[in-house]
Enzyme design. Structure first.
Site, PDB file in Angstrom:
ATOM      1  N   GLU A   1       9.950  18.603 -24.324  1.00 19.64           N
ATOM      2  CA  GLU A   1       9.346  18.923 -23.039  1.00 19.64           C
ATOM      3  C   GLU A   1       9.930  20.204 -22.441  1.00 19.64           C
ATOM      4  O   GLU A   1       9.277  20.872 -21.635  1.00 19.64           O
ATOM      5  CB  GLU A   1       9.509  17.754 -22.058  1.00 19.64           C
ATOM      6  CG  GLU A   1       8.772  16.483 -22.463  1.00 19.64           C
ATOM      7  CD  GLU A   1       7.281  16.516 -22.115  1.00 19.64           C
ATOM      8  OE1 GLU A   1       6.792  17.575 -21.673  1.00 19.64           O
ATOM      9  OE2 GLU A   1       6.624  15.476 -22.287  1.00 19.64           O
TER      10      GLU A   1
ATOM     11  N   LYS B   1       7.730  23.226 -13.450  1.00 21.84           N
ATOM     12  CA  LYS B   1       6.873  22.096 -13.118  1.00 21.84           C
ATOM     13  C   LYS B   1       6.606  22.041 -11.615  1.00 21.84           C
ATOM     14  O   LYS B   1       5.473  21.767 -11.186  1.00 21.84           O
ATOM     15  CB  LYS B   1       7.480  20.785 -13.596  1.00 21.84           C
ATOM     16  CG  LYS B   1       6.523  19.617 -13.333  1.00 21.84           C
ATOM     17  CD  LYS B   1       6.746  18.430 -14.212  1.00 21.84           C
ATOM     18  CE  LYS B   1       5.613  17.423 -14.069  1.00 21.84           C
ATOM     19  NZ  LYS B   1       5.855  16.189 -14.842  1.00 21.84           N
TER      20      LYS B   1
ATOM     21  N   ARG C   1       0.807  -1.222   0.000  1.00 16.01           N
ATOM     22  CA  ARG C   1       0.000   0.000   0.000  1.00 16.01           C
ATOM     23  C   ARG C   1       0.839   1.270   0.000  1.00 16.01           C
ATOM     24  O   ARG C   1       0.372   2.348   0.372  1.00 16.01           O
ATOM     25  CB  ARG C   1      -0.989   0.012   1.166  1.00 16.01           C
ATOM     26  CG  ARG C   1      -2.025  -1.101   1.088  1.00 16.01           C
ATOM     27  CD  ARG C   1      -3.185  -0.836   2.043  1.00 16.01           C
ATOM     28  NE  ARG C   1      -4.183  -1.908   1.914  1.00 16.01           N
ATOM     29  CZ  ARG C   1      -4.263  -2.945   2.739  1.00 16.01           C
ATOM     30  NH1 ARG C   1      -3.405  -3.056   3.739  1.00 16.01           N
ATOM     31  NH2 ARG C   1      -5.194  -3.867   2.569  1.00 16.01           N
TER      32      ARG C   1
ATOM     33  N   HIS D   1      -0.031  16.684 -25.518  1.00 12.95           N
ATOM     34  CA  HIS D   1      -0.128  15.275 -25.165  1.00 12.95           C
ATOM     35  C   HIS D   1      -1.388  14.597 -25.706  1.00 12.95           C
ATOM     36  O   HIS D   1      -1.359  13.396 -25.981  1.00 12.95           O
ATOM     37  CB  HIS D   1      -0.045  15.104 -23.645  1.00 12.95           C
ATOM     38  CG  HIS D   1       1.334  15.314 -23.093  1.00 12.95           C
ATOM     39  ND1 HIS D   1       2.003  16.513 -23.209  1.00 12.95           N
ATOM     40  CD2 HIS D   1       2.169  14.474 -22.432  1.00 12.95           C
ATOM     41  CE1 HIS D   1       3.201  16.393 -22.638  1.00 12.95           C
ATOM     42  NE2 HIS D   1       3.319  15.178 -22.159  1.00 12.95           N
TER      43      HIS D   1
ATOM     44  N   ASN E   1      -0.140  19.205 -19.946  1.00 13.07           N
ATOM     45  CA  ASN E   1      -0.492  18.230 -20.981  1.00 13.07           C
ATOM     46  C   ASN E   1      -0.463  18.829 -22.385  1.00 13.07           C
ATOM     47  O   ASN E   1      -0.903  18.170 -23.337  1.00 13.07           O
ATOM     48  CB  ASN E   1      -1.893  17.660 -20.712  1.00 13.07           C
ATOM     49  CG  ASN E   1      -1.946  16.852 -19.432  1.00 13.07           C
ATOM     50  OD1 ASN E   1      -1.039  16.085 -19.129  1.00 13.07           O
ATOM     51  ND2 ASN E   1      -3.005  17.042 -18.657  1.00 13.07           N
TER      52      ASN E   1
ATOM     53  N   ARG F   1      -2.708  22.236 -13.403  1.00 11.62           N
ATOM     54  CA  ARG F   1      -1.750  21.198 -13.778  1.00 11.62           C
ATOM     55  C   ARG F   1      -2.046  20.640 -15.167  1.00 11.62           C
ATOM     56  O   ARG F   1      -1.141  20.149 -15.850  1.00 11.62           O
ATOM     57  CB  ARG F   1      -1.735  20.058 -12.745  1.00 11.62           C
ATOM     58  CG  ARG F   1      -0.702  19.003 -13.097  1.00 11.62           C
ATOM     59  CD  ARG F   1      -0.337  18.063 -11.985  1.00 11.62           C
ATOM     60  NE  ARG F   1       0.699  17.144 -12.440  1.00 11.62           N
ATOM     61  CZ  ARG F   1       1.401  16.340 -11.655  1.00 11.62           C
ATOM     62  NH1 ARG F   1       1.192  16.337 -10.353  1.00 11.62           N
ATOM     63  NH2 ARG F   1       2.319  15.544 -12.159  1.00 11.62           N
TER      64      ARG F   1
ATOM     65  N   LYS G   1       3.317  11.626 -11.052  1.00  9.24           N
ATOM     66  CA  LYS G   1       2.448  10.829 -11.918  1.00  9.24           C
ATOM     67  C   LYS G   1       3.168   9.531 -12.263  1.00  9.24           C
ATOM     68  O   LYS G   1       4.267   9.550 -12.821  1.00  9.24           O
ATOM     69  CB  LYS G   1       2.090  11.590 -13.193  1.00  9.24           C
ATOM     70  CG  LYS G   1       0.990  12.614 -13.015  1.00  9.24           C
ATOM     71  CD  LYS G   1       0.554  13.178 -14.361  1.00  9.24           C
ATOM     72  CE  LYS G   1      -0.628  14.110 -14.218  1.00  9.24           C
ATOM     73  NZ  LYS G   1      -1.069  14.664 -15.528  1.00  9.24           N
TER      74      LYS G   1
ATOM     75  N   HIS H   1      -0.439  11.547 -27.689  1.00  5.82           N
ATOM     76  CA  HIS H   1      -0.760  10.187 -27.259  1.00  5.82           C
ATOM     77  C   HIS H   1      -1.515   9.428 -28.350  1.00  5.82           C
ATOM     78  O   HIS H   1      -1.346   8.206 -28.500  1.00  5.82           O
ATOM     79  CB  HIS H   1      -1.587  10.213 -25.978  1.00  5.82           C
ATOM     80  CG  HIS H   1      -0.784  10.506 -24.754  1.00  5.82           C
ATOM     81  ND1 HIS H   1      -1.353  10.708 -23.519  1.00  5.82           N
ATOM     82  CD2 HIS H   1       0.555  10.632 -24.561  1.00  5.82           C
ATOM     83  CE1 HIS H   1      -0.402  10.947 -22.621  1.00  5.82           C
ATOM     84  NE2 HIS H   1       0.761  10.913 -23.238  1.00  5.82           N
TER      85      HIS H   1
ATOM     86  N   HIS I   1       8.204   9.309 -27.188  1.00  9.01           N
ATOM     87  CA  HIS I   1       7.199  10.142 -26.528  1.00  9.01           C
ATOM     88  C   HIS I   1       7.433  11.631 -26.806  1.00  9.01           C
ATOM     89  O   HIS I   1       6.504  12.373 -27.134  1.00  9.01           O
ATOM     90  CB  HIS I   1       7.198   9.879 -25.024  1.00  9.01           C
ATOM     91  CG  HIS I   1       6.286  10.773 -24.254  1.00  9.01           C
ATOM     92  ND1 HIS I   1       4.915  10.739 -24.399  1.00  9.01           N
ATOM     93  CD2 HIS I   1       6.553  11.761 -23.341  1.00  9.01           C
ATOM     94  CE1 HIS I   1       4.362  11.648 -23.608  1.00  9.01           C
ATOM     95  NE2 HIS I   1       5.328  12.277 -22.965  1.00  9.01           N
TER      96      HIS I   1
ATOM     97  N   GLU J   1      -4.297  17.537 -10.359  1.00 13.90           N
ATOM     98  CA  GLU J   1      -4.986  17.996 -11.561  1.00 13.90           C
ATOM     99  C   GLU J   1      -6.494  18.112 -11.336  1.00 13.90           C
ATOM    100  O   GLU J   1      -7.305  17.772 -12.202  1.00 13.90           O
ATOM    101  CB  GLU J   1      -4.688  17.052 -12.736  1.00 13.90           C
ATOM    102  CG  GLU J   1      -4.712  17.710 -14.095  1.00 13.90           C
ATOM    103  CD  GLU J   1      -4.153  16.812 -15.185  1.00 13.90           C
ATOM    104  OE1 GLU J   1      -4.882  16.492 -16.120  1.00 13.90           O
ATOM    105  OE2 GLU J   1      -2.949  16.454 -15.089  1.00 13.90           O
TER     106      GLU J   1
END
Length: 365
Positions: free
Chosen positions: A183, A225, A119, A247, A244, A240, A141, A251, A265, A235
């Site tokens: 980026e 960032k 956990r 993206h 993206n 935030r 993330k 993606h 990427h 987010e």
């Protein structure tokens, strides 16, 4: 050494940036090593280039290293299961700090494994690519990919520490460096037009390995960032979401190429940012000259600026079908990151996917 703090109250953590930091990593990590032992995960490429150096920098600490295949395919259920089994076999406890030595794939996978083993245990990011140093190692993330799309199975799980050594980029190939640079540019396009100006003037030096340019770009990106993550960690607001930019389009391009080495990427993000600016211009939101300026700069450093340059020839409807699996989908509608100009990115919630498909088809035409 430059130290930037990601301010999250009791879960705040430092991001240290220093040339040669890998050579003295043990001084930083010794207080985090239970019984002078650390569990480390890397991939075959990073192991060949950096693992011996990392071990030497951690002299006196026993390193249990797991070496995974390189590439996006390692962000899978199979690798996650194998890694968590290895962590449990080794006896990882909640108070332990698992080390992720590698690029974004390793960081994402190790972060997610650390989020779910018992956990939640601690982990440390030691990013070895430009993309990971300026983006994915910071912010918490973590995820693996699913058949339906990229990063759809994951969790928010912040690292305990991030160690960035710009010297490790000396062993990075030019293609991977360019992909990471996408980026860097993103932060200028989001809300810092002065930084985009700097990128236009200094990209050549940065990509050629100039130390001062490299350190400035990394620190400026991490500062940006860290500020945004501190304002909107999960987010839940639109702040935030600005990270993206590029993206959603990117993606979809990655999904169409099978999340493979055909399209890295960062390359997908570059094409996605150019598409986002051109789509913004097509909607009358952004001056065409700004969209052209973005594409011109990305092309000048060798990055793709269209689906075709990303080796994707699929119809707009096919790419939009990939977007429909985006984790940001809410109430059947997908927010898009669009722009009113360079440094003026915003979240648009009134975009129709049919309109995006028509735009992508016009690009093909």
């Amino acid at each position: 050494m430059t130290r930037i703090t990601v301010a999250l109250g009791a879960r705040s953590y430092p991001v240290d940036i220093e040339n040669g930091l890998l050579d003295r990593a043990g001084a930083v990590l010794a207080p985090l090593a239970r019984a002078n032992r650390l569990f480390l995960v890397t991939d075959v490429n990073v192991a060949a280039a950096q693992l011996d150096r990392f071990r030497a920098g951690c002299a006196g600490i026993e390193i249990e290293a797991v070496i995974l295949p390189a590439g996006e395919s390692s962000k899978s259920w199979a690798q996650l299961e194998a890694l968590t089994d290895r962590m449990l076999d080794w006896g990882v406890e909640r108070g332990d700090h698992v080390v992720a030595l590698g690029g974004g794939v390793i960081g994402d996978l190790v972060g997610f494994a650390s989020a779910i083993v018992k956990r939640g245990c601690n982990f440390v990011q030691v990013p070895t690519t430009l993309l990971a140093q300026v983006d994915s190692s910071v912010g918490g993330k973590t995820a693996i990919n699913a058949r339906a799309g990229k990063n759809l199975i994951g969790a928010f799980h912040q690292p305990a520490h991030v160690l960035i050594d710009p010297d490790v980029l000396d062993t990075l190939g030019s293609r991977e460096t360019r992909a990471g640079y996408a980026e860097v540019v993103k932060y200028g396009l989001i809300d810092d037009p002065d930084f985009f100006d700097w990128c236009e003037d200094n990209a050549g030096a940065l990509l050629a390995g100039d130390g001062a340019a490299r350190r400035h770009a990394i620190a400026r990106s991490v500062e940006a960032k860290a500020r945004i993550v501190g304002e909107d960690e999960r987010e839940t607001r639109d702040r935030r979401a600005l990270l993206n930019l590029g993206h959603t389009f990117g993606h979809a391009l990655e999904a169409e190429t099978g999340f493979s080495e055909r399209l890295l990427h960062g390359e997908a993000v570059a094409a996605g940012m150019a598409l986002a600016f051109r789509y913004s211009a097509a909607r009358g939101l952004c001056a065409p000259d700004d969209a052209e300026r973005v594409s011109r700069h990305l092309a000048a450093v060798g990055l793709p600026t269209s689906a075709a340059e990303a080796h994707v020839t699929a119809a707009g409807a096919t790419l939009v079908a990939h977007m429909a699996h985006d984790k940001k989908m809410a109430g059947g509608r997908l927010p898009f990151l669009l722009a009113r100009g360079i440094g003026q990115t915003f979240v648009a919630k009134d975009v129709e996917l049919e309109d995006v498909a028509a735009f992508l088809d016009s690009e093909r035409g």
